[in-house]
Design an enzyme around this catalytic site. Structure first.
Site, mmCIF file in Angstrom:
data_model
loop_
_atom_site.group_PDB
_atom_site.id
_atom_site.type_symbol
_atom_site.label_atom_id
_atom_site.label_comp_id
_atom_site.label_asym_id
_atom_site.label_seq_id
_atom_site.Cartn_x
_atom_site.Cartn_y
_atom_site.Cartn_z
ATOM 1 N N ALA A 45 11.317 16.023 9.619
ATOM 2 C CA ALA A 45 11.530 16.587 8.287
ATOM 3 C C ALA A 45 10.231 16.585 7.505
ATOM 4 O O ALA A 45 9.440 15.644 7.577
ATOM 5 C CB ALA A 45 12.589 15.781 7.531
ATOM 6 N N LEU A 154 -4.042 -3.122 11.208
ATOM 7 C CA LEU A 154 -4.327 -4.555 11.250
ATOM 8 C C LEU A 154 -3.039 -5.351 10.999
ATOM 9 O O LEU A 154 -2.210 -4.950 10.184
ATOM 10 C CB LEU A 154 -5.366 -4.922 10.188
ATOM 11 C CG LEU A 154 -6.723 -4.232 10.287
ATOM 12 C CD1 LEU A 154 -7.599 -4.618 9.103
ATOM 13 C CD2 LEU A 154 -7.416 -4.587 11.593
ATOM 14 N N LYS A 223 -1.231 -1.813 -2.718
ATOM 15 C CA LYS A 223 -1.354 -2.732 -1.586
ATOM 16 C C LYS A 223 -1.360 -4.187 -2.059
ATOM 17 O O LYS A 223 -0.718 -5.049 -1.448
ATOM 18 C CB LYS A 223 -2.641 -2.421 -0.802
ATOM 19 C CG LYS A 223 -2.640 -1.066 -0.128
ATOM 20 C CD LYS A 223 -3.995 -0.769 0.504
ATOM 21 C CE LYS A 223 -4.041 0.622 1.116
ATOM 22 N NZ LYS A 223 -5.367 0.936 1.686
#
Length: 356
Positions: A45, A154, A223
């Protein structure tokens, strides 16, 4: 060995989504022989529509989708495209939905998927960085993973979970969390003017088409907030102070006007670099977060420190904990790129499929 079928639903087929689909196609025979798990994409999608086959999209359709969506094109050029509103028809217990968009519009589908018994893998940071009252479900749901939202491929989130699961107490987290801004700082350190460094980063594909998406620091702040919430600190974005790498006066202009105005910032950033270097330091774009909040912005760090020694787009994350009090536990390496990011998503897909 008995083979278990694991059905995969894609939201997004940009650079990371295409890399993920290629990795599934290229490795699924090896994966099946190693683990007894066969990944079967059943839905693709994007904003233009949906390709769906509940039994598995044929390989020729998947290859055609990869070809059709290169250069930023969309799925609606392909035959059999359905309205995006039908994506709910793909949701089924045991399937894995991967959100490899950067869209704020996917949350209703993510919640519907979890309610339907799907597992969910996020590369999209936005659902995890909204108000805590809304994001909390995603952090606490046992069938949701989001490893690549910090540090791409990572093992940042996995390491943080390991620390917490083994009873360690995290006191602070700091690091350089943007390969794009790492590149920019390295270029400024080499004496490249700000305007040239931004233009180079844009032409290399390190930034979004509008570089302010990166230069604003918002992505780094997301983050940092994800790390804080994973650590058990239910902070809000307002608990972080964020320094953008351009003045407020350039926030509302067009991308072209912004790029044309960047030379006016050359002198300011050259002066900041020179001031740092005079003190044996260098500039890095650093996120620091703890239980009570955090800061995101340019910091002058010693040139011989781990942060000062970073080069180019590498990421660096340091966990300060009760066990790692004198010397923090550090993870460092490439923190960007569609291939390593897709591999991290694939790892989450495999782990969830094997355990649900």
């Amino acid at each position: 060995m008995d083979v278990k079928k694991a059905y995969v639903i894609f939201l997004g087929l940009g650079n990371v989504g295409r890399s993920l689909l290629r990795q599934i196609l290229d490795t699924r025979d090896v994966l099946a022989s190693r683990t007894g798990l066969r990944l079967i994409p059943i839905a693709l999608a994007d904003v233009s529509g949906l390709l769906l086959n509940p039994d598995g999209l044929p390989e020729e359709t998947l290859r055609a989708a990869l070809q059709a969506t290169t250069d930023g094109n969309l799925l609606d050029a392909l035959p059999g495209i359905r309205p995006l509103s039908e994506v709910g028809n793909a949701l089924r217990a045991g399937a894995v939905l991967v959100d490899v968009t950067a869209s704020p519009q996917t949350e209703p589908t993510l919640r519907a998927a979890l309610d339907a018994g799907c597992s969910v893998v996020l590369a999209n940071k936005i659902p995890l960085s909204g108000p805590w009252a809304e994001a909390r479900e995603f952090f606490e749901h046992p069938h949701l993973r989001y490893e690549v939202t910090v540090g791409a491929g990572l093992p940042v989130i996995a390491t943080l979970r390991y620390l917490l699961d083994t009873g360690d107490r995290v006191t602070a987290i700091e690091g350089c969390l943007s390969g794009t801004l790492g590149y920019l700082c390295a270029e400024l350190e080499r004496g490249v003017p700000y305007s040239v460094a931004v233009s180079q980063a844009r032409s290399l594909g390190y930034t979004e088409p509008d570089p302010r998406e990166d230069l604003s620091g918002r992505d780094v702040a997301r983050k940092a907030l994800i790390l804080a919430r994973t650590a058990g600190w239910p902070l809000e974005m307002a608990d972080l102070t964020v320094e953008p790498l351009y003045p407020e006066s350039l926030a509302g202009v067009s991308t072209e006007e912004f790029m044309a105005a960047t030379p006016t910032l050359d002198e300011e950033y050259a002066s900041r670099v020179a001031e740092a270097q005079a003190g044996g330091r260098t500039l890095r774009y650093v996120a620091r977060v703890g239980p009570d909040g955090g800061e995101v912005g340019l910091v002058a760090v010693p040139q011989d420190s781990p942060l000062g020694a970073l080069r180019g787009p590498a990421n660096y994350i340091a966990f300060h904990t009760a066990r790692y009090a004198e010397i923090p536990l550090v993870i460092s390496g490439p923190g960007a790129g569609p291939e390593v990011t897709a591999a991290g998503v694939l790892g989450d897909v495999i782990n969830l499929s094997a355990t649900t």
